[in-house]
Write a protein that holds these residues in place. Sequence first.
Motif, short mmCIF file in Angstrom:
data_model
loop_
_atom_site.label_atom_id
_atom_site.label_comp_id
_atom_site.label_asym_id
_atom_site.label_seq_id
_atom_site.Cartn_x
_atom_site.Cartn_y
_atom_site.Cartn_z
N ILE A 523 56.71 66.92 83.75
CA ILE A 523 55.82 67.96 84.25
C ILE A 523 55.21 68.68 83.06
O ILE A 523 55.92 69.35 82.31
CB ILE A 523 56.59 68.96 85.13
N ALA A 524 53.89 68.54 82.89
CA ALA A 524 53.16 69.30 81.88
C ALA A 524 52.82 70.64 82.53
O ALA A 524 51.98 70.73 83.42
CB ALA A 524 51.89 68.56 81.46
N TYR A 525 53.46 71.70 82.06
CA TYR A 525 53.52 72.97 82.77
C TYR A 525 52.47 73.93 82.24
O TYR A 525 52.72 74.69 81.32
CB TYR A 525 54.93 73.51 82.60
N GLY A 526 51.27 73.90 82.77
CA GLY A 526 50.25 74.87 82.39
C GLY A 526 49.13 74.29 81.56
O GLY A 526 49.24 73.21 80.99
N ALA A 527 48.05 75.04 81.46
CA ALA A 527 46.85 74.56 80.77
C ALA A 527 47.11 74.24 79.31
O ALA A 527 46.56 73.29 78.76
CB ALA A 527 45.74 75.61 80.88
N ASP A 528 47.96 75.02 78.64
CA ASP A 528 48.21 74.78 77.22
C ASP A 528 49.18 73.64 76.99
O ASP A 528 49.47 73.29 75.84
CB ASP A 528 48.72 76.06 76.55
N ALA A 529 49.69 73.06 78.07
CA ALA A 529 50.49 71.84 77.92
C ALA A 529 49.61 70.61 77.92
O ALA A 529 50.12 69.49 77.84
CB ALA A 529 51.52 71.75 79.06
N ALA A 530 48.28 70.81 78.01
CA ALA A 530 47.35 69.68 78.07
C ALA A 530 47.49 68.77 76.85
O ALA A 530 47.34 67.56 76.95
CB ALA A 530 45.92 70.18 78.20
N GLY A 531 47.80 69.37 75.70
CA GLY A 531 47.95 68.56 74.50
C GLY A 531 49.12 67.62 74.56
O GLY A 531 49.14 66.58 73.88
N ALA A 532 50.11 67.95 75.39
CA ALA A 532 51.29 67.09 75.53
C ALA A 532 51.17 66.14 76.71
O ALA A 532 51.99 65.23 76.86
CB ALA A 532 52.54 67.95 75.69
N ALA A 533 50.15 66.33 77.55
CA ALA A 533 50.08 65.59 78.81
C ALA A 533 50.01 64.08 78.59
O ALA A 533 50.70 63.32 79.28
CB ALA A 533 48.87 66.06 79.62
N ASP A 534 49.20 63.62 77.65
CA ASP A 534 49.08 62.18 77.42
C ASP A 534 50.39 61.58 76.95
O ASP A 534 50.78 60.49 77.39
CB ASP A 534 47.97 61.89 76.41
N THR A 535 51.09 62.28 76.08
CA THR A 535 52.38 61.79 75.60
C THR A 535 53.41 61.78 76.73
O THR A 535 54.20 60.82 76.86
CB THR A 535 52.89 62.66 74.44
N LEU A 536 53.39 62.79 77.56
CA LEU A 536 54.32 62.81 78.70
C LEU A 536 54.03 61.67 79.66
O LEU A 536 54.95 61.07 80.24
CB LEU A 536 54.22 64.16 79.42
N LYS A 537 52.76 61.32 79.83
CA LYS A 537 52.40 60.17 80.67
C LYS A 537 52.94 58.88 80.07
O LYS A 537 53.41 57.99 80.79
CB LYS A 537 50.88 60.09 80.84
N ARG A 538 52.86 58.77 78.75
CA ARG A 538 53.40 57.57 78.09
C ARG A 538 54.90 57.48 78.30
O ARG A 538 55.44 56.39 78.56
CB ARG A 538 53.09 57.61 76.59
N ILE A 539 55.58 58.61 78.20
CA ILE A 539 57.03 58.62 78.38
C ILE A 539 57.41 58.24 79.80
O ILE A 539 58.26 57.38 80.03
CB ILE A 539 57.59 60.01 78.02
N SER A 540 56.78 58.88 80.77
CA SER A 540 57.10 58.56 82.16
C SER A 540 56.71 57.13 82.50
O SER A 540 57.46 56.41 83.17
CB SER A 540 56.41 59.54 83.10
N GLY A 541 55.55 56.69 82.03
CA GLY A 541 55.12 55.33 82.32
C GLY A 541 56.03 54.27 81.75
O GLY A 541 56.32 53.26 82.40
N ALA A 542 56.51 54.48 80.53
CA ALA A 542 57.41 53.50 79.91
C ALA A 542 58.72 53.38 80.66
O ALA A 542 59.36 52.32 80.66
CB ALA A 542 57.67 53.90 78.46
N SER A 543 59.13 54.45 81.33
CA SER A 543 60.41 54.46 82.03
C SER A 543 60.30 54.02 83.49
O SER A 543 61.31 53.88 84.17
CB SER A 543 61.01 55.87 82.00
#
Length: 566
Positions: A523-543
Motif C-alpha cells: 500500500i503506497a500511502y498518500g500522494a508523497d508515496a508516489a515515488g515509491a509506488a513503482d517499486t512497491l508494484k515491482r515487489i508485489s508483482g514479483a511475489s
Amino acid sequence: MKRGQLLILGLAVAAIALMAVVAGGRKDDGGGSSSTGASATAPAKAPSGALAVRFAYSPEKEPLLTPLVKAFNASQTKVDGKPVFVQAAAESSGDTQAAIAKGTEKPVAWSPASSLWGRLLNYEADRPYVADDNPSLVRTPLVIAMWEPMARALGWPKKQLGFADVLALARSRAGWADFGHPEFGAFKLVHTNPDFSTAGLSSVVAEYYSATGKKEGLLASDIPKAREQVKAIERSIVHYGDTTLFISDQLRKDGPGYASAVAMEEATLVDFNQHRGSQPKLVAIYPSEGTFYSDDPYIVLDAPWVTPAQKQGAEAFRRFLTQRLTPAEAARYGFRPGDLNAKPQPPLDAAHGVDPAQPRRVLGLPEPRVLAQLKRTWREDRKPANVLLVLDTSGSMNASQRLQNAKAGLAAFLREVAPQDRVGLTAFSDKITPLVPIAPMRTNRARLQQVVRGVFADGGTRIYDVTDAAVAQVARLADSSRINAVVLLTDGEDTDSDATADQVVRRLAAQGDSARQVRVFTIAYGADAAGAADTLKRISGASGGKAYEGSVDDIESVYRSISSFF
C-alpha cells in the motif's frame, strides 16, 4: 520524520467491491478498473436544472455502458420538462448491495452483475427495494476456465465436465498424476471472494448445488450435508480476491503454473483468449451439473429516496439502452444478448474457447436466506490464511493524522479476517519491531487490536529490509495448507535499508509457484508515496501479490479489499 520529506497521508483502495476487469470482460464484478480508486468511474455532476438519476452498475459493463450513458445524456431526453442526466458509477455488486442495505448509498437505478444481489438486498434490508423480475441488459454464464491441454486430459470436449471433476482433482494428493499427467503438477483452483464478486458468489452456490445433486430449490437444510465436499474444493484454492482483473493478469504472466482452473464469467474468458500472448488457450467448461447466468438486470429501485420523476427518468434510460444493446453490440464486449432467444455473436465462438449452444442447464436462484447462510458457511470453511501485517511507523506518519487513519484501516482488516486465520503484526521505521507473532485470530484478535491502538511514529524508513524480514517470517511457517501473505503499508520511499529493491524483487521472484509462496500486498500511502509506488508494484508483482495506492479517505476500503484475498 523521513529525511527531507514531510509526506501527506493517503491510502490505496480498490474497494473490491469496487474493482473490475477492464475492457470487454476483463472486468469482473469485484470492483473498479484499478487498485487506485474506489470505483471505475465517479458519477458526473448533473447540470443545473436537470433531473439527476444516480445509476450504479457492475464494473465489467463499464466499456459497454460508458459511451451509452454519454449518448443518452447528450440526447436531452426530458421528464416533466427537465432533461434527464444519468450520473453513472461503476461499482462492485457486493459493495453496492451492502451499502444500499445500510442506507449509505441511494441510487435510483442499479445494474448488478446478477439478480442474486437484488435478492440479497431485499433480504438484508428487510424491504422490497427490488422487484422479483427485472429486464436483462446483457448476459454471460459462469464457466470453469481451464487450459485446453488440461481439459483434454480430462476428456473434454467429448465428455462434459463439471464440479465433480474439480472435486476429484481437489481431493487428490497426487494432483494431475492421478489422471496420467504428472507434468501438470498439483491441481490449483482460483475463484474470487463471494462477499465481493458475482463470479465468486455464483461459483460457491454452484458448488453446493453440485454437492447436493440439486438443480433448484436449494434449502438451508442442504448446506450441512454438502459442506464437507465444498470445503474440499475450497482447499485447492490458490487464493481468493476481489476481481478477475488481477486473476487474468496472473494467468497471462504465469500461465498454468498459477492456476489449473478458474471460475469466471464467459466474457472474461473471451477477453483473455483475445489477449493471451504466448499462453495456451483457455476453454470454457460449462458444468454438467448446471451453472448460473450473470443476467445483468436493470433495476429501478422502489425506495423512499426515489421520486416519481426519477423513476420516469430511469425508465427512459432503460428504453434507450434496450434499443442500443443489440446482440452485435453486446458481443463487442464479450457478452451475450439480454434476450435468451437471441443468438450470441462472434467472438463468442469455439475459436475463443466458447460454445454458444451452452449452457444447457441453468441453475435456479436460491432463496435469499439460503444465500445469506451459504456466505456465512463459506467464511467458516474457506481456505485459511497466514498473514503478517507490516505498518510504517516512521516519523512522517505523525503528520495529518496519518498513523491514526492507518490504525483505523488495520482495525477494519482485523474485523474481516476469520477466527481460523493466523495474523501477526510488525512495525518498522529505521528499526524493525515485531509486535505480535502470527497466531490464530480466535486467540490473537484482542492482542492485535490492543497493540494497534498503542503504536506511535518516529524514525526513518526500512521498506526493503522489512519486506525481506516479513516474508522470511511467514515462510518459516512452511505451511502449504494456507494462503501465505504479507500486507505492507508505507507512506514514502526507503531511506535506511541495507538491501536494495532489486535484491528484494529477485528473492521474491525466486519463490516461483510453490504452494508455500508468500504473496506481498503493498500500500503506497498518500500522494508523497508516489515515488515509491513503482517499486512497491515491482515487489508485489514479483511475489504474486497486488499493489494498492490511494487517499486517506479510502483507508478502510483498501484494507477490506486486501482482506478479500484471504
